[in-house]
Motif scaffolding. Sequence first.
Motif, PDB file in Angstrom:
ATOM      1  N   LYS A   1      28.534  39.924 -21.893  1.00 42.12           N
ATOM      2  CA  LYS A   1      29.219  38.798 -21.257  1.00 42.12           C
ATOM      3  C   LYS A   1      30.533  39.323 -20.643  1.00 42.12           C
ATOM      4  O   LYS A   1      31.019  39.103 -19.532  1.00 42.12           O
ATOM      5  CB  LYS A   1      29.377  37.810 -21.976  1.00 42.12           C
ATOM      6  CG  LYS A   1      29.971  36.421 -21.557  1.00 42.12           C
ATOM      7  CD  LYS A   1      31.553  36.514 -22.012  1.00 42.12           C
ATOM      8  CE  LYS A   1      32.198  35.358 -21.499  1.00 42.12           C
ATOM      9  NZ  LYS A   1      33.797  35.234 -21.352  1.00 42.12           N
TER      10      LYS A   1
ATOM     11  N   GLN B   1      31.955  39.081 -16.884  1.00 43.59           N
ATOM     12  CA  GLN B   1      32.861  37.960 -16.653  1.00 43.59           C
ATOM     13  C   GLN B   1      33.895  37.688 -18.220  1.00 43.59           C
ATOM     14  O   GLN B   1      33.034  37.406 -19.360  1.00 43.59           O
ATOM     15  CB  GLN B   1      32.614  36.753 -16.453  1.00 43.59           C
ATOM     16  CG  GLN B   1      33.383  35.543 -16.275  1.00 43.59           C
ATOM     17  CD  GLN B   1      32.813  34.234 -15.976  1.00 43.59           C
ATOM     18  OE1 GLN B   1      31.826  34.041 -15.195  1.00 43.59           O
ATOM     19  NE2 GLN B   1      33.105  32.933 -16.554  1.00 43.59           N
TER      20      GLN B   1
ATOM     21  N   THR C   1      36.392  32.232 -20.020  1.00 43.52           N
ATOM     22  CA  THR C   1      35.340  31.372 -20.679  1.00 43.52           C
ATOM     23  C   THR C   1      34.651  30.762 -19.449  1.00 43.52           C
ATOM     24  O   THR C   1      34.896  30.815 -18.475  1.00 43.52           O
ATOM     25  CB  THR C   1      36.089  30.456 -21.647  1.00 43.52           C
ATOM     26  OG1 THR C   1      36.818  29.529 -20.671  1.00 43.52           O
ATOM     27  CG2 THR C   1      36.779  31.105 -22.574  1.00 43.52           C
ATOM     28  N   ALA C   2      33.412  30.028 -19.947  1.00 45.07           N
ATOM     29  CA  ALA C   2      32.691  29.273 -18.971  1.00 45.07           C
ATOM     30  C   ALA C   2      33.419  28.070 -18.477  1.00 45.07           C
ATOM     31  O   ALA C   2      33.250  27.797 -17.329  1.00 45.07           O
ATOM     32  CB  ALA C   2      31.524  28.691 -19.904  1.00 45.07           C
ATOM     33  N   SER C   3      34.418  27.623 -19.212  1.00 45.12           N
ATOM     34  CA  SER C   3      35.272  26.591 -18.729  1.00 45.12           C
ATOM     35  C   SER C   3      36.430  27.193 -17.711  1.00 45.12           C
ATOM     36  O   SER C   3      37.292  26.292 -17.225  1.00 45.12           O
ATOM     37  CB  SER C   3      35.740  25.837 -19.655  1.00 45.12           C
ATOM     38  OG  SER C   3      36.557  26.467 -20.599  1.00 45.12           O
TER      39      SER C   3
ATOM     40  N   ASP D   1      40.079  34.278 -22.452  1.00 44.28           N
ATOM     41  CA  ASP D   1      39.184  34.603 -23.548  1.00 44.28           C
ATOM     42  C   ASP D   1      39.882  35.431 -24.393  1.00 44.28           C
ATOM     43  O   ASP D   1      39.872  36.962 -24.160  1.00 44.28           O
ATOM     44  CB  ASP D   1      37.888  34.848 -22.992  1.00 44.28           C
ATOM     45  CG  ASP D   1      37.049  35.042 -24.148  1.00 44.28           C
ATOM     46  OD1 ASP D   1      37.277  34.764 -25.236  1.00 44.28           O
ATOM     47  OD2 ASP D   1      35.554  35.298 -24.029  1.00 44.28           O
TER      48      ASP D   1
ATOM     49  N   SER E   1      36.354  35.220 -12.493  1.00 46.44           N
ATOM     50  CA  SER E   1      35.131  35.878 -12.435  1.00 46.44           C
ATOM     51  C   SER E   1      35.008  37.316 -12.565  1.00 46.44           C
ATOM     52  O   SER E   1      34.126  37.958 -12.520  1.00 46.44           O
ATOM     53  CB  SER E   1      34.646  35.523 -10.950  1.00 46.44           C
ATOM     54  OG  SER E   1      35.382  35.891 -10.027  1.00 46.44           O
TER      55      SER E   1
END
Length: 215
Positions: free
Chosen positions: A60, A64, A67-69, A73, A158
């Motif tokens: 992951k 990227q 975080t997904a939001s 991170d 990204s």
Amino acid sequence: MFVQGLGFVQRSAYNKRAKPPALQPIQEEFSEVFCSQASWLCTETFDCLNHTGKLQSEDKLDKQIATASGEPDLTSWCYFQSNWDNVVKSCLVDQDLTRSAHQVYHQVLQQHPQDENDAKYCFLSGHCEDRELNSNSTMEAATKVCDERYPEPDGWKSVGFLDVEMQPLSTKAQADRISKIACARGSYHCTVAYCQETYCKMDHYEQIGGPSGQK
């Protein structure tokens, strides 16, 4: 493992991609042993234990880091033991950016000429002329600056570790990719302060990384 001529952020990415055997236990399982050595990594802020004792998939982070939001991170620092006491503890936890800057500088100085590549990054990225961030800046303030300087698409939210080029710096585009990595890891303000408190103040490095040294 260090790569001749690569800078601080580039080396971190390289070390992760190379997967040296000594770091395998850290990448596979973040045990209580590491929590006893660096207790700040096992707090809710970093959550290296991830409630299960295992780190998130490194795949992951390769693709990227954010975080997904779309937030920095901080768990990305769980993989880099050499930075637990300087960037993580001094800058991100204690918010002492000046101390962190000098700790990292002295660490890098032991790996000369890596310090010269970091100097090139500082000048190419424009950190020496930055008037928005300094040694008193916070991660929140830096994230807002990251949004302005590196918006999507192809922005800091990204970027992944695989986006770092494994060769000495020579262009602003390369420097920008490193800056995006710092944004995604929540350490952009640490990186700016690292430059401003060290290389930007030294004539020797300006001759190497400044406009005259880049010709």
